[in-house]
Structures are given as C-alpha cells and as structure tokens.
Design a protein around this motif. Structure first.
Motif, PDB file in Angstrom:
ATOM      1  N   UNK A   1      55.858 -15.479  47.536  1.00  0.00           N
ATOM      2  CA  UNK A   1      56.085 -16.756  48.218  1.00  0.00           C
ATOM      3  C   UNK A   1      55.843 -17.917  47.254  1.00  0.00           C
ATOM      4  N   UNK A   2      56.834 -18.768  47.035  1.00  0.00           N
ATOM      5  CA  UNK A   2      56.703 -19.866  46.068  1.00  0.00           C
ATOM      6  C   UNK A   2      55.523 -20.803  46.348  1.00  0.00           C
ATOM      7  N   UNK A   3      55.256 -21.075  47.617  1.00  0.00           N
ATOM      8  CA  UNK A   3      54.163 -21.994  47.967  1.00  0.00           C
ATOM      9  C   UNK A   3      53.077 -21.274  48.759  1.00  0.00           C
ATOM     10  N   UNK A   4      52.959 -19.967  48.529  1.00  0.00           N
ATOM     11  CA  UNK A   4      51.997 -19.175  49.290  1.00  0.00           C
ATOM     12  C   UNK A   4      50.956 -18.480  48.445  1.00  0.00           C
ATOM     13  N   UNK A   5      50.536 -19.119  47.357  1.00  0.00           N
ATOM     14  CA  UNK A   5      49.549 -18.507  46.461  1.00  0.00           C
ATOM     15  C   UNK A   5      48.220 -18.247  47.153  1.00  0.00           C
ATOM     16  N   UNK A   6      47.952 -19.013  48.217  1.00  0.00           N
ATOM     17  CA  UNK A   6      46.685 -18.850  48.935  1.00  0.00           C
ATOM     18  C   UNK A   6      46.644 -17.557  49.747  1.00  0.00           C
ATOM     19  N   UNK A   7      47.787 -16.889  49.890  1.00  0.00           N
ATOM     20  CA  UNK A   7      47.845 -15.666  50.706  1.00  0.00           C
ATOM     21  C   UNK A   7      46.894 -14.592  50.191  1.00  0.00           C
ATOM     22  N   UNK A   8      46.718 -14.529  48.879  1.00  0.00           N
ATOM     23  CA  UNK A   8      45.835 -13.518  48.306  1.00  0.00           C
ATOM     24  C   UNK A   8      44.385 -13.691  48.693  1.00  0.00           C
ATOM     25  N   UNK A   9      43.980 -14.920  49.024  1.00  0.00           N
ATOM     26  CA  UNK A   9      42.595 -15.215  49.400  1.00  0.00           C
ATOM     27  C   UNK A   9      42.394 -15.281  50.910  1.00  0.00           C
ATOM     28  N   UNK A  10      43.492 -15.254  51.657  1.00  0.00           N
ATOM     29  CA  UNK A  10      43.392 -15.368  53.120  1.00  0.00           C
ATOM     30  C   UNK A  10      42.736 -14.126  53.715  1.00  0.00           C
ATOM     31  N   UNK A  11      42.011 -14.319  54.820  1.00  0.00           N
ATOM     32  CA  UNK A  11      41.419 -13.177  55.520  1.00  0.00           C
ATOM     33  C   UNK A  11      42.509 -12.373  56.215  1.00  0.00           C
ATOM     34  N   UNK A  12      43.411 -13.056  56.877  1.00  0.00           N
ATOM     35  CA  UNK A  12      44.545 -12.425  57.563  1.00  0.00           C
ATOM     36  C   UNK A  12      45.774 -13.308  57.386  1.00  0.00           C
TER      37      UNK A  12
ATOM     38  N   UNK B   1      66.578 -15.883  50.352  1.00  0.00           N
ATOM     39  CA  UNK B   1      65.800 -15.243  49.287  1.00  0.00           C
ATOM     40  C   UNK B   1      64.383 -14.919  49.761  1.00  0.00           C
ATOM     41  N   UNK B   2      63.754 -15.870  50.416  1.00  0.00           N
ATOM     42  CA  UNK B   2      62.389 -15.641  50.919  1.00  0.00           C
ATOM     43  C   UNK B   2      62.390 -14.582  52.014  1.00  0.00           C
ATOM     44  N   UNK B   3      63.385 -14.648  52.879  1.00  0.00           N
ATOM     45  CA  UNK B   3      63.484 -13.668  53.963  1.00  0.00           C
ATOM     46  C   UNK B   3      63.642 -12.262  53.412  1.00  0.00           C
ATOM     47  N   UNK B   4      64.455 -12.126  52.366  1.00  0.00           N
ATOM     48  CA  UNK B   4      64.667 -10.816  51.752  1.00  0.00           C
ATOM     49  C   UNK B   4      63.371 -10.270  51.163  1.00  0.00           C
ATOM     50  N   UNK B   5      62.588 -11.148  50.532  1.00  0.00           N
ATOM     51  CA  UNK B   5      61.317 -10.730  49.938  1.00  0.00           C
ATOM     52  C   UNK B   5      60.341 -10.253  51.018  1.00  0.00           C
TER      53      UNK B   5
END
Length: 225
Positions: free
Chosen positions: A116-127, A179-183
């Motif tokens: 995700x281009x603007x979703x770098x925080x996903x790795x630190x998210x609890x859920x 593109x994002x949907x495919x990923x």
C-alpha cells in the motif's frame, strides 16, 4: 348516662374527622412526592440524554487519522464491537453489500505495508479491517455502485466506534485504483465477487493525536448556490 353517650359519640365523630383530614393530607403529600420524583426523574433523564449527545458529538469531532500505534493489542471483543458498528450503517434497499476481513497476522500486515503506497503504518497496527463490497449482494443495474456508498458509511462507523473505544484508526483507500485492488486481492486470495474498498488500520495510539479543525462556512450553501 345519656350525656356520657353523647360525649362518646361526639369524640368518635371528631376522631373520624381528624382521620379523614390526616388521610387527605397524606394523599396530598404522596401526590407531591410523586410529582417531585417525576420531575427529578425527568431532569435526570434530560441530563443523561444531554450527556449522551455531548459524548456522541465529541466522538465525531475528536476523530482523527492515527498512524502511530503502541504495542498494546486490541481484543477480539473490541474488534467485534467495532464491526457491529460498521454493520449498523445505512445501506440502500438494505442490501448490506459488504464483507469485512480482519487481519492480525504479523507477516501479512508487513506485506500490506509494502503493497500500500500510503499504508506503511499497517506493519505496526494491532489489527486491520479490509472493507469489501460483495457484488453478489449489490444492487443490479443503475444502482450497482451504491455498494461504494454503503461500504463507505460502514467504514465511517468503524472509525467512529474505534475512536469511542480509545482505538486509533486510519482509512487507507483502495477503490477505485485497479492496481491497489489487485495487490489486496492477491494478498488475501480474495474471490472475484468481492471488491476491496479500503483498509482500516487499527491500534492504540502513541501519544495524544490532535484532530484537525475542518469547519469552514465557505463550504455551506442554503437553498440555492
């Protein structure tokens, strides 16, 4: 003897009169107490409603995107409450054309952060909650794209419920980017009838995020432009 009987009768009559007056007085007092209790109850109810309204508005006004999270995990019961709020959203013709994928796997969250281009925080998210449109439930024909509106309403409910429960959240858009949907489809092995709308990252916030003031009267029009 006769005079004594008369005295007794007079005393008895007086006692009856006093008893009747006392009964009326007690009834009046009870009525007053009931009125006072009713007024007090109504006041408490009004105060309670006022507090509830204030809390609801505070929850809406204080919601903000949170991208930094502590290591504290979100419980399943909290996630379920958030999902229930999502499913309470309005939906055209009550189609409820949505599906929610809860992501907790660490490696999968890291993969989301990379994709995700603007979703770098996903790795630190609890859920994370991936909000999807279910095309098997969507309206046929001209109203088909209502799934986007319905799922957006559900997403906003998710954000507000999270905020009410002290959980930080951020909406990461997917639709309408092919593109994002495919990923996302690839990461979740998603069936064809589901279209990802967005990804909501969730976690208890680090620090105290400050919401932006978005009130702007220039955006308001009355009756006509």
């Amino acid at each position: 003897m006769k005079s004594t009987n008369w005295i007794i009768l007079l005393l008895a009559a007086a006692l009856v009169g006093v008893s009747i007056r006392l009964a009326y007085a007690l009834n009046d007092r009870n009525d007053e107490n009931e009125k006072e209790e009713a007024i007090s109850s109504a006041t408490v109810s009004t105060d309670s409603n006022s507090q509830t309204n204030e809390k609801a508005l505070e929850c809406i006004m204080s919601r903000t995107s949170v991208r930094e999270y502590s290591s504290e995990e979100i419980s399943d019961s909290v996630i379920n409450t958030i999902l229930k709020a999502g499913m309470a959203a309005p939906t055209a013709m009550n189609k409820q054309p949505w599906a929610f994928v809860v992501v907790s796997d660490k490696e999968l969250k890291k993969a989301f952060a990379e994709k995700m281009p603007f979703g770098k925080m996903a790795g630190e998210a609890s859920r994370m909650i991936v909000v999807c449109g279910d095309m098997n439930k969507a309206i046929e024909g001209e109203g088909r794209l209502n799934w986007v509106l319905d799922c957006s309403a559900a997403t906003e409910n998710i954000l507000l419920a999270a905020n009410a429960l002290g959980v930080g959240s951020v909406w990461c858009g997917v639709w309408p980017s092919a593109e994002r949907a495919l990923a996302i489809r690839s990461l979740l092995s998603m069936p064809e009838h589901l279209d990802p709308l967005c990804v909501v990252c969730l976690g208890y916030p680090k620090g105290k995020p400050v919401p932006k003031d978005k009130w702007n009267t220039a955006n308001i029009f009355y009756n006509r432009f």
